[in-house]
Every structure is written in structure tokens, then in C-alpha cells.
Design an enzyme around this catalytic site. Structure first.
Site, PDB file in Angstrom:
ATOM      1  N   CYS A  41       9.866 -13.587 -12.097  1.00 20.89           N
ATOM      2  CA  CYS A  41      10.263 -13.976 -13.449  1.00 20.89           C
ATOM      3  C   CYS A  41      11.311 -15.082 -13.352  1.00 20.89           C
ATOM      4  CB  CYS A  41      10.853 -12.779 -14.210  1.00 20.89           C
ATOM      5  SG  CYS A  41       9.813 -11.302 -14.215  1.00 20.89           S
ATOM      6  N   ARG A  42      11.784 -15.492 -14.492  1.00 20.29           N
ATOM      7  CA  ARG A  42      12.967 -16.340 -14.615  1.00 20.29           C
ATOM      8  C   ARG A  42      13.859 -15.656 -15.639  1.00 20.29           C
ATOM      9  NH1 ARG A  42      13.468 -19.596 -10.487  1.00 20.29           N
ATOM     10  NH2 ARG A  42      12.934 -17.490  -9.784  1.00 20.29           N
TER      11      ARG A  42
END
Length: 264
Positions: A2-3
Site C-alpha cells: 500500500c501507500r
């Protein structure tokens, strides 16, 4: 993978934090520059923010669609203001659910949590850890995902009274003892502080003029960003950030049993 991003500072429109800056979290959903695993984050997103008031708990807005596919987001981020935010865009680990409940941030009381990472064979992790989870805990997982499982391990420590930095470091090291290939970038906030780890993927922080940002990727051409070294712990407030090495990963055969046995 993810970010994700956490912010503490003066109240600002959420758009200024998440959608309008160059290479914003919004843009990182389809064009991340430093991401180790995965090339696109289209499996959902979530935003958690703290309304004005010292005792105001977090509010969450989460979707299972790509962040660019939500027609409500531009209006919401332009209208809402907050001085404490945690947000994430999701690239799901294989075998995890794709419903809205699987999108970070996860929540408990004032805590908000996100995992940027991946744990292979995460479904078997409870059987391999030295702190067995009860059937009730496993059935009560917020979602079928490695992120929700890590959140359970962390939340039970927070409930038991462990300081955030101790709890986060302990969870990372214990998981790595049985899953050495895991990538574990944890991000935790109570609206006043941010605790984060970097292990296996990118992480940066910026503490300037009473504003703190901890993020998977920095804003280009914005001064004051510092890259966090791998296998490190970040403990930060609005005015300062301290980076230390995470403890060595314990040998599974000699690791002491955890004293945290509460349930979230």
C-alpha cells in the site's frame, strides 16, 4: 502493499494533504515511485481524521473502490479540515478480502492504524506465533487480511497498556521471527503522536514549522524530507521526530512469551 500517510499540525483541508500536492497519495494509487511490492494501489482506500476538540475521536471514510473512482472524494476533501489525519491506498495481499472493511485505517478508541506490507501465508500466522490467539479474537477480525491480523496483535498490546513504540516494535519483531520475508511498514496515530516502522518498503518523514508528515513517499521539491532507514522505528509529534533502530529479530526458539494478553 500500500501507500499511506499521517499528518499532525494546524487544521488544513484534507485535499491539501491527500489529493492536490505533487505526487500526492491520490497519485500514488496509480503511479507510486518507491513501492517495493505491486505497481498499482486500486483495491480500496481509507481516510481517518480527528475533528476539532481535544477529546474528539477519529472519523473514517473507507471504500473498496480505487480512490480515483470515488466521485464523492473531491467534494469531501475540499470541505473537511483536520489537524490530524491518517490515510492509505490499498494493494491487497493475495488471499485477502476486498470489501470495505479491509481498507485502512483500522480503528480502536483514539487509535488509527495502517499496514503497508505483505505477510506470506498470513492465514497460518496465528498458529506459528508464540502468543496463540483465541477463536473469539480470530472470529472478531475486522477483515480477512494480513493487515487486520497485525492490527489485532497490536491492538491487544495497546489495550494492555503497552506504550505505542514498544507495542509496534514488538509486533514487527515477533512476526519477522516466523516470517522473515515479511514487509512490515506499520503506521499508528492517536491524533497527537505518530508511531511508524520501516521494514521492507519506503518511508519518509518531514517535521517543519509545527507540521509533521510521515509518508510512504515524499512530496517532490518540498524541503525537509528525511528518508527513514530500513528496520527502523519512528516516534513523532508535531514538532519533532526520533528515529531509532528496531530491536533485533528474536530467534523463535528463545523469544520470550508476550505479556500482553488483553483483547481489543
Amino acid at each position: 502493499m500500500c501507500r499511506h500517510l499521517a499528518y499532525l499540525g494546524p487544521a488544513r483541508p484534507l485535499a491539501e494533504l491527500l489529493t492536490t500536492p505533487p505526487h500526492s497519495l491520490y497519485e500514488q494509487s496509480w503511479a507510486p515511485r518507491h513501492q517495493v511490492g505491486g505497481t498499482i494501489n486500486a483495491d480500496g482506500f481509507g481516510i481517518g481524521w480527528y475533528p476539532p476538540g481535544d477529546d474528539a475521536g477519529p472519523v473514517r471514510y473507507r471504500r473498496s473502490v480505487p480512490i480515483w473512482a470515488d466521485p464523492n472524494l473531491p467534494g469531501l476533501t475540499g470541505l473537511l479540515h483536520s489537524g490530524a489525519v491518517l490515510a492509505a491506498v490499498r494493494c491487497a495481499t493475495p488471499g485477502t478480502s476486498h470489501d470495505e472493511a479491509a481498507s485502512a485505517p483500522f480503528a480502536l478508541g483514539r487509535w488509527l492504524f495502517s499496514l503497508n506490507g505483505r505477510i506470506d501465508r498470513w492465514e497460518h500466522l496465528p498458529a506459528d506465533l508464540d502468543e496463540p490467539l483465541t477463536p473469539a479474537e480470530l472470529l472478531g477480525l475486522a477483515a480477512r487480511s494480513d493487515s487486520a491480523l497485525v492490527w489485532l496483535l497490536l491492538a491487544r498490546r495497546l489495550v494492555a497498556g503497552e506504550p505505542a513504540g514498544v507495542a509496534v516494535a514488538d509486533v514487527v519483531c515477533r512476526v519477522l521471527a516466523v516470517r522473515p520475508s515479511a514487509r512490515l511498514n506499520l503506521l499508528l496515530s492517536d491524533g497527537r503522536t505518530v508511531t511508524a516502522t520501516r521494514h521492507g518498503d519506503s518511508l519518509w518523514y518531514r517535521a517543519v514549522d509545527g507540521q509533521l508528515t510521515v509518508a510512504s513517499e515524499p512530496v517532490p521539491d518540498q524541503p525537509g524530507w528525511h528518508e527513514v532507514p530500513d528496520h527502523a522505528l519512528v516516534r513523532a509529534s508535531r514538532t519533532a521526530a526520533a528515529v531509532t533502530d528496531l530491536p533485533p529479530v528474536p530467534d523463535r526458539a528463545t523469544a520470550p512469551a508476550s505479556t500482553a494478553r488483553g483483547t481489543p
